[in-house]
Design an enzyme around this catalytic site. Structure first.
Site, short mmCIF file in Angstrom:
data_model
loop_
_atom_site.label_atom_id
_atom_site.label_comp_id
_atom_site.label_asym_id
_atom_site.label_seq_id
_atom_site.Cartn_x
_atom_site.Cartn_y
_atom_site.Cartn_z
N GLY A 7 47.32 -11.64 113.65
CA GLY A 7 46.86 -11.17 114.96
C GLY A 7 45.79 -12.07 115.53
O GLY A 7 44.64 -11.64 115.69
N ALA A 10 41.54 -12.73 120.48
CA ALA A 10 40.27 -13.43 120.70
C ALA A 10 39.45 -13.54 119.41
O ALA A 10 39.07 -14.64 118.99
CB ALA A 10 39.49 -12.73 121.80
N LYS A 175 29.52 2.24 114.35
CA LYS A 175 30.33 1.52 115.37
C LYS A 175 31.27 2.51 116.06
O LYS A 175 31.48 2.45 117.29
CB LYS A 175 31.10 0.38 114.71
CG LYS A 175 31.93 -0.48 115.66
CD LYS A 175 31.09 -1.39 116.52
CE LYS A 175 31.79 -2.01 117.71
NZ LYS A 175 32.86 -2.92 117.43
N ASN A 179 31.53 3.31 120.04
CA ASN A 179 32.79 3.25 120.77
C ASN A 179 33.14 4.60 121.42
O ASN A 179 33.68 4.63 122.52
CB ASN A 179 33.93 2.78 119.86
CG ASN A 179 33.85 1.30 119.51
OD1 ASN A 179 34.04 0.90 118.38
ND2 ASN A 179 33.55 0.45 120.49
N ASN A 193 30.11 -1.77 131.10
CA ASN A 193 29.26 -1.03 130.16
C ASN A 193 27.92 -0.71 130.81
O ASN A 193 27.37 0.38 130.65
CB ASN A 193 29.04 -1.84 128.88
CG ASN A 193 30.32 -2.01 128.08
OD1 ASN A 193 31.36 -1.46 128.45
ND2 ASN A 193 30.26 -2.77 127.00
N SER A 245 36.63 -2.95 125.60
CA SER A 245 38.03 -3.22 125.26
C SER A 245 38.96 -2.14 125.81
O SER A 245 40.06 -2.43 126.28
CB SER A 245 38.18 -3.32 123.74
OG SER A 245 37.61 -2.18 123.13
N GLU A 257 42.95 2.15 121.99
CA GLU A 257 42.64 2.49 120.59
C GLU A 257 42.11 3.92 120.47
O GLU A 257 41.47 4.25 119.47
CB GLU A 257 41.59 1.51 120.06
CG GLU A 257 42.07 0.07 120.05
CD GLU A 257 40.95 -0.93 119.83
OE1 GLU A 257 41.06 -1.75 118.92
OE2 GLU A 257 39.96 -0.89 120.59
O1 PAF Z 1 35.17 -2.05 122.24
C1 PAF Z 1 34.27 -2.73 122.77
O2 PAF Z 1 34.40 -3.18 123.91
C2 PAF Z 1 33.04 -3.06 121.97
O3 PAF Z 1 33.20 -2.54 120.68
C3 PAF Z 1 31.72 -2.54 122.58
C4 PAF Z 1 30.64 -2.61 121.52
C5 PAF Z 1 31.86 -1.13 123.09
C6 PAF Z 1 31.24 -3.45 123.66
O4 PAF Z 1 32.04 -3.48 124.80
#
Ligand code: PAF
Length: 295
Positions: A7, A10, A175, A179, A193, A245, A257
């Protein structure tokens, strides 16, 4: 080491270039049918990688899996029969819940989980931009994975800062909390963000984190509610100009996700008999957007 990257998006491409530059034999496994792929980091000369070569998979000492959480099983299943039982597997993606299924597919292999705050962007098939220097944490998921602390120096030599964390589940839960707070809200509202600091979002984030905190406590993840809030505020400030993301996935009508972020949190909540109404609302909102594309 012989390293295969499954995969090369990036983050996978960034690691591929960094590990190859550090002297490892790095190959790729991407969806492209081309046998050789070139990757270029910034304005450095392009490097050539062997792609989709089963012999590289068979001889890999380490397979770094950098596909999105929902792609892990699908990406690895055609390779399972060719992976030697000593090959170390490293999973690096947002969200949780994939290690359990990978462990049942490859029960003998050392399994290591990773989380990174490096930022990378792939403006084209061949080029990668390292948009933000960050930290990577690695830690064992199973017993043989826990014996792979030497990977700290392998990864750190290629791309600092990398640390071995014997309590990787702690880092992964924090983390996940970040998210849960940032990704669904930025995706539903299609904002950066940084825009999460404007009304009405701070109060919503606070509600999301109050609920996440109940699960962190139930999972015995040691962090105070204040510290959790400060951690999320810090990430929002540090990535203010970024599109999360999930914001990008929803914008481009790609599957998100959500099942491995808020969905994973809701599953854990269920097993503890705890209800999380705000997170459920955000989960359902993302699911509804995804379903609307198929109508
Ligand atoms: O998923 C994401 O985009 C990243 O994990 C985060 C930390 C939220 C920054 O955009």
């Amino acid at each position: 080491m012989n390293i295969a990257i499954v995969g090369p998006g990036a983050i996978g491409s960034l690691w591929a270039i960094k590990l190859k530059t550090a002297g490892h034999n790095v190959s790729l496994w991407s969806t492209s049918s081309e046998k050789i792929l070139a990757l270029q980091l910034g304005d450095q000369p392009a490097q050539q990688f062997s792609n989709r070569n089963l012999s590289e998979i068979k001889h890999a000492d380490l397979i770094l899996v950098t596909v999105k959480a929902w792609q892990v099983e699908q990406a690895l299943s055609p390779l399972i029969a060719h992976i030697h039982h000593d090959t170390i597997l490293v999973l690096m993606h947002n969200g949780m819940g994939t290690a359990e299924s990978l462990q049942s597919l490859l029960p003998k292999n050392p399994l290591v989980l990773a989380t990174t705050t490096h930022g990378a962007f792939k403006p084209s098939k061949q080029s990668v931009v390292h948009t933000g220097k960050g930290q990577t944490q690695l830690g064992g998921y199973n017993q043989s994975g826990s014996q792979c602390s030497f990977l700290e120096s392998v990864f750190n030599h290629a791309l600092p800062d990398t640390h071995w964390n014997p309590k990787i589940d702690h880092a992964l839960w924090i983390k996940l909390a970040i998210n849960c707070a940032i990704n669904p809200l930025t995706a539903i509202n299609q904002i950066t963000n940084g825009q999460l600091t404007s009304q009405p979002y701070p109060a919503v984030i606070s509600q999301v984190l109050d609920e996440v905190y109940l699960i962190l406590r139930a999972e015995q993840i040691a962090i105070s509610r204040d510290e959790l809030g400060q951690t999320v505020d810090h990430v929002i400030a540090a990535t203010a100009k970024n599109h999360s993301s999930m914001q990008q996935d929803i914008f481009h009508h790609r599957p998100s996700e959500i099942d491995f972020i808020t969905g994973y949190l809701l599953q854990c909540a269920k097993s503890h008999g705890i209800s999380l109404p705000k997170n459920l609302e955000l989960y359902q909102a993302i699911k509804q957007i995804e379903q609307s594309w198929n109508l």
